[in-house]
Write an enzyme that holds these catalytic residues in place. Structure first.
Site, PDB file in Angstrom:
ATOM      1  N   GLY A   1       0.780  -1.234   0.000  1.00  0.00           N
ATOM      2  CA  GLY A   1       0.000   0.000   0.000  1.00  0.00           C
ATOM      3  C   GLY A   1       0.806   1.276   0.000  1.00  0.00           C
ATOM      4  N   SER A   2       0.556   2.167  -0.915  1.00  0.00           N
ATOM      5  CA  SER A   2       1.367   3.373  -1.033  1.00  0.00           C
ATOM      6  C   SER A   2       0.820   4.250  -2.153  1.00  0.00           C
ATOM      7  CB  SER A   2       2.816   2.989  -1.330  1.00  0.00           C
ATOM      8  OG  SER A   2       2.852   2.013  -2.342  1.00  0.00           O
TER       9      SER A   2
END
Length: 216
Positions: A185-186
């Protein structure tokens, strides 16, 4: 099918899952509990496999176009002042990746890598306004004669604890090829020239290596 950054984690997870299922089958007599625990272990394996998947993308090479470096949703399109490299105004286009997206980072344009730098930092949620300046991140600039210079920044999020960057200065970048990986996640920010013709809209879902972000 799977990205090389996931080989070790996939192998470890596979060993743990197989070992756990064998132990559950041997020592737990309650059918419903045995079935439930086995299902949990298989779901865990499935999540790891889907996270490190690396589907083949068909990039149409175009020196006058910028393609999305990652899969995700466009969350920012605005004119900003880029402080690190250009020190002038640019159009920022940001793509947010959820944990279920493909997390391979791809070169948005082809050309020469003129800048590549890693910055240690915090792990604020990826949509936080200050995440692009305060979170762990890498900054890469690729330049070609037709589009000019494009900066893209891999930014860690609250779950992303490791950013992998393959880009090295003075190397040749091939549009759409792997340039890195962000684990769990990013987001990725693109900084484009002010005269770039933006082809995406806010909240649009984009595909890394295929969706055209801007042209000239």
């Amino acid at each position: 099918m799977f990205h090389k950054e996931g080989y070790k984690i996939i192998l470890i997870t596979l060993v743990i899952v197989i070992g756990s299922i064998l132990m559950i089958d041997r020592f737990i007599d309650l059918t419903w509990l045995r079935f439930s625990l086995m299902t949990v272990m298989l779901v865990l394996l499935g999540l790891i496999l889907q996270f490190f998947r690396n589907p083949k993308r068909h990039t149409t090479l175009d020196s006058k176009a910028v393609v999305s470096p990652v899969d995700g949703k466009v969350v920012v399109i605005e004119e900003v002042f880029e402080k690190e490299v250009f020190k002038d105004k640019r159009i920022q286009v940001s793509v947010f990746m959820s944990p279920i997206n493909v997390h391979v980072t791809r070169y948005p344009i082809g050309g020469n890598v003129t800048y590549s730098k890693y910055h240690p930092g915090k792990f604020l949620v990826a949509w936080h306004p200050k995440s692009s300046e305060e979170n762990e991140r890498t900054t890469v600039v690729v330049e070609n004669d037709n589009f000019g210079k494009v900066l893209y920044r891999q930014i860690a999020g609250a779950l992303a604890k490791r950013i992998v960057n393959y880009a090295k200065t003075e190397e040749n970048a091939i549009q759409g090829s792997d340039s890195g990986f962000i684990k769990f996640g990013s987001r990725v920010d693109l900084y484009l020239p002010l005269d770039a013709d933006i082809k995406v809209e806010l909240n649009q879902v984009v595909k890394g290596g295929e969706t055209v972000i801007a042209t000239k």
